[in-house]
Write a protein that holds these residues in place. Structure first.
Motif, short mmCIF file in Angstrom:
data_model
loop_
_atom_site.label_atom_id
_atom_site.label_comp_id
_atom_site.label_asym_id
_atom_site.label_seq_id
_atom_site.Cartn_x
_atom_site.Cartn_y
_atom_site.Cartn_z
N PRO B 5 7.32 17.98 90.09
CA PRO B 5 6.68 18.78 89.04
C PRO B 5 7.74 19.62 88.31
O PRO B 5 8.73 20.05 88.91
CB PRO B 5 5.74 19.71 89.82
N LYS B 6 7.49 19.86 87.02
CA LYS B 6 8.43 20.66 86.23
C LYS B 6 7.68 21.82 85.60
O LYS B 6 6.70 21.62 84.87
CB LYS B 6 9.07 19.79 85.15
N LEU B 7 8.17 23.02 85.89
CA LEU B 7 7.51 24.25 85.44
C LEU B 7 8.17 24.77 84.17
O LEU B 7 9.40 24.88 84.10
CB LEU B 7 7.64 25.32 86.53
N HIS B 8 7.36 25.14 83.18
CA HIS B 8 7.87 25.72 81.95
C HIS B 8 7.38 27.15 81.84
O HIS B 8 6.18 27.40 81.71
CB HIS B 8 7.36 24.91 80.73
N TYR B 9 8.34 28.10 81.87
CA TYR B 9 7.97 29.52 81.82
C TYR B 9 9.23 30.32 81.60
O TYR B 9 10.32 29.77 81.49
CB TYR B 9 7.28 29.92 83.14
N ILE B 10 9.10 31.64 81.59
CA ILE B 10 10.30 32.47 81.58
C ILE B 10 10.89 32.49 82.98
O ILE B 10 10.23 32.08 83.95
CB ILE B 10 9.98 33.92 81.14
N ASN B 11 12.10 32.98 83.08
CA ASN B 11 12.76 33.09 84.39
C ASN B 11 12.30 34.39 85.04
O ASN B 11 13.08 35.31 85.27
CB ASN B 11 14.29 33.10 84.19
N GLY B 12 11.02 34.45 85.34
CA GLY B 12 10.43 35.65 85.92
C GLY B 12 9.09 35.30 86.54
O GLY B 12 8.61 34.18 86.41
N SER B 33 12.10 24.79 83.81
CA SER B 33 12.75 24.87 82.50
C SER B 33 12.39 26.24 81.94
O SER B 33 11.22 26.54 81.75
CB SER B 33 12.21 23.74 81.62
N TYR B 34 13.39 27.09 81.71
CA TYR B 34 13.13 28.48 81.35
C TYR B 34 13.10 28.72 79.86
O TYR B 34 13.97 28.25 79.12
CB TYR B 34 14.19 29.39 81.97
N LEU B 35 12.13 29.50 79.41
CA LEU B 35 12.11 29.99 78.03
C LEU B 35 13.01 31.21 77.98
O LEU B 35 12.78 32.19 78.68
CB LEU B 35 10.69 30.40 77.62
N GLU B 36 14.05 31.16 77.15
CA GLU B 36 14.96 32.30 77.09
C GLU B 36 14.84 33.04 75.77
O GLU B 36 15.18 34.21 75.66
CB GLU B 36 16.41 31.83 77.28
N LYS B 37 14.37 32.33 74.74
CA LYS B 37 14.16 32.97 73.44
C LYS B 37 12.94 32.36 72.77
O LYS B 37 12.43 31.32 73.21
CB LYS B 37 15.40 32.80 72.56
N LYS B 38 12.48 33.01 71.71
CA LYS B 38 11.26 32.61 71.03
C LYS B 38 11.30 31.16 70.60
O LYS B 38 10.29 30.45 70.66
CB LYS B 38 11.02 33.51 69.82
N GLU B 39 12.46 30.69 70.18
CA GLU B 39 12.58 29.32 69.70
C GLU B 39 12.23 28.31 70.79
O GLU B 39 11.74 27.21 70.50
CB GLU B 39 14.01 29.03 69.20
N LEU B 51 -1.37 22.80 75.40
CA LEU B 51 -2.74 22.58 74.91
C LEU B 51 -3.25 23.74 74.07
O LEU B 51 -3.84 23.54 73.01
CB LEU B 51 -3.67 22.33 76.10
N PHE B 52 -3.04 24.96 74.54
CA PHE B 52 -3.49 26.15 73.80
C PHE B 52 -2.32 26.99 73.32
O PHE B 52 -2.43 28.21 73.14
CB PHE B 52 -4.44 26.99 74.67
N GLN B 53 -1.17 26.32 73.12
CA GLN B 53 0.05 26.99 72.61
C GLN B 53 0.60 28.04 73.58
O GLN B 53 1.34 28.91 73.18
CB GLN B 53 -0.23 27.69 71.25
N GLN B 54 0.22 27.96 74.84
CA GLN B 54 0.64 28.99 75.80
C GLN B 54 1.31 28.37 77.02
O GLN B 54 1.06 27.22 77.38
CB GLN B 54 -0.59 29.78 76.30
N VAL B 55 2.13 29.18 77.66
CA VAL B 55 2.62 28.88 79.00
C VAL B 55 1.93 29.86 79.95
O VAL B 55 1.41 30.87 79.49
CB VAL B 55 4.16 29.04 79.08
N PRO B 56 1.86 29.56 81.26
CA PRO B 56 2.50 28.48 82.01
C PRO B 56 2.09 27.06 81.59
O PRO B 56 0.94 26.85 81.18
CB PRO B 56 2.01 28.71 83.45
N MET B 57 3.04 26.14 81.73
CA MET B 57 2.73 24.73 81.62
C MET B 57 3.49 24.03 82.75
O MET B 57 4.63 24.35 83.02
CB MET B 57 3.15 24.18 80.25
N VAL B 58 2.81 23.10 83.40
CA VAL B 58 3.45 22.35 84.48
C VAL B 58 3.27 20.86 84.23
O VAL B 58 2.14 20.38 84.07
CB VAL B 58 2.84 22.72 85.86
#
Lengths: 222, 221
Positions: B5-12, B33-39, B51-58
């Motif tokens: 599984p691959k997790l998409h979120y901030i490093n927190g 996979s960490y979100l580090e900036k808005k981009e 799906l709803f433009q939000q994280v968490p996403m796995v």
């Protein structure tokens, strides 16, 4: 009479309304005991029947269930409204979480001061038309079936209809850009159990007005 | 490419942490996979991954799951951490929903504006000590078993340990009046997969630091 689920909540929609919808859609008769005063709530608390001192609480199958999602999941699974396997359940869960977020925003509107209310109404409309409804419109369009998941009525469909009607109460033309959802609304509203629930005299509750806001504030001390 | 599984979120921690706990407890290796900036967030939104433009996403089993509870439900069922029948699931769900509510309070503290922090702290400690911990202490006392539900490890036990540890970070003696929760904590912490997750170097995340908050706000707002 024993055997029927018994709902403990105020006479308003709040967090219990989705539960009323799901029981009604499943064709399950239920009783309601209304909390009318702060003392009613205190009594439930001191009787030790509220796991976390909160309502909704539903007496069902020998349990005193609390926590809206726990209650809804139980009802959905019991009455075959939760898909046929793990993957269908995952999709139902995702869809339901989206409509929960949208309805959550709408639920708090009557409790907000006038200036905040106007801003939030605009935000609700924006979220409904740009974040949530497009997802359900696309899901239905992509598979072309009558129901959101697994070609069969599920909790996700009932919850979406509830969310659509609540959003329309905020903005009557909110579905104008969503033809597939309009057809969905017509179709799901016509399911006999749901049609019955939508008729006057059912246990469906009306939108919360200013007078009721004052009652709720007193009961929950908010 | 792995099947992990691959997790998409901030490093927190945030809303992803209960999912990390569950996967770790189930002994499932996962990537992040960490979100580090808005981009980074915008990119995911634009490529239709959310799906709803939000994280968490796995990303798991060919799906891009979103919504914390949907993800946690899927993992719990798949790895047999959700009880053996409908009634056990009902109990687990009730307990876990209470824990999610408490997690929102504990996790949210670090992101409160300075003038709201004190009130938030008081409220969260009050709820922890007077609403949630007594409920779980009673559950354990009433049946006298090692686990919250059905005499076997479930997501309820994993999530309870998680919030106990979070609460202790704010008030180290928070379990003083809860002897059964104390022994529960020790017992569950010793389960090999969980013990491993509790060691330095695991994918468990630390509490958010004040200086990190502006960076996180910039990503989401």
């Amino acid at each position: 009479m024993a055997g029927k689920p018994k709902l403990h909540y105020t006479k308003g929609r709040g967090k219990m309304e989705s539960i009323r919808w799901l029981l009604a859609a499943a064709g399950v008769e239920f009783e309601e005991e209304f909390i009318e005063t702060k003392e009613d709530l205190e009594k439930l608390r001191s009787d030790g029947v509220l796991l976390f001192q909160q309502v909704p609480m539903v007496e069902i199958d020998g349990m005193r269930m609390v926590q809206t999602r726990a209650i809804l999941s139980y009802i959905a699974a019991k009455y075959n409204l939760y898909g046929k396997d793990l993957k269908e359940r995952a999709w139902i869960d995702m869809y339901v979480e989206g409509t929960t977020d949208l309805m959550g925003m709408i639920m708090y509107l009557p409790f907000q001061p006038a200036d905040v209310k106007e801003k939030n109404l605009a935000l609700i409309t924006e979220r409904a038309t740009t974040r949530y409804f497009p997802v359900y419109e696309k899901a239905l369009k992509d598979h072309g079936q009558d129901y959101l998941v697994g070609n069969k009525l599920s909790w996700a469909d009932v919850h979406l209809l509830e969310a659509i009607l609540m959003a329309e109460e905020c903005k009557p033309d909110v579905l104008s850009a969503f033809p597939v959802l309009q057809a969905f609304k017509g179709r799901i509203s016509n399911i006999p159990t749901i049609k019955k629930f939508l008729q006057p005299g059912s246990q469906r509750k009306p939108p919360t007005d200013e007078k009721f806001v004052a009652v709720v504030r007193k009961i929950f001390n908010i | 490419m792995s099947g992990n599984p691959k997790l998409h979120y901030i490093n927190g921690r945030g809303r992803m942490e209960p999912i990390r706990w569950l996967l770790a407890a189930a002994g499932v290796e996962f990537e992040e996979s960490y979100l580090e900036k808005k981009e980074d967030l915008t990119k995911l939104q634009k490529n239709g991954s959310l799906l709803f433009q939000q994280v968490p996403m796995v990303e798991i089993d060919g799906m891009k799951l979103v919504q914390t509870r949907a993800i946690a439900n899927y993992i719990a069922i798949k790895y047999n951490l959700y009880g053996k029948d409908l009634k056990e699931r009902a109990l687990i769900d009730m307990y876990v929903e209470g824990m999610f509510d408490l997690n929102e309070l504990l996790m949210g503290y670090g992101y409160q504006p300075a003038d709201k922090k004190d009130q938030h702290f008081t409220n969260m400690m009050d709820k922890t000590k007077n609403r949630y911990f007594p409920a779980f202490e009673k559950v354990l006392k009433d049946h006298g078993k090692d686990f919250l539900v059905g005499n076997q490890l479930s997501r309820a036990d994993v999530q309870l340990l998680e919030i106990i540890l979070m609460a202790e970070e704010f008030k180290p003696d928070i379990l003083a009046k809860f002897p059964l929760l104390q022994s529960f904590k020790a017992r569950i912490s010793n389960i090999p997969t969980i013990k491993k997750f509790l060691q330095p170097g695991s994918q468990r995340k630390p509490p958010v630091r004040e200086e990190e908050v502006p960076k996180v706000m910039k990503i989401f707002y």
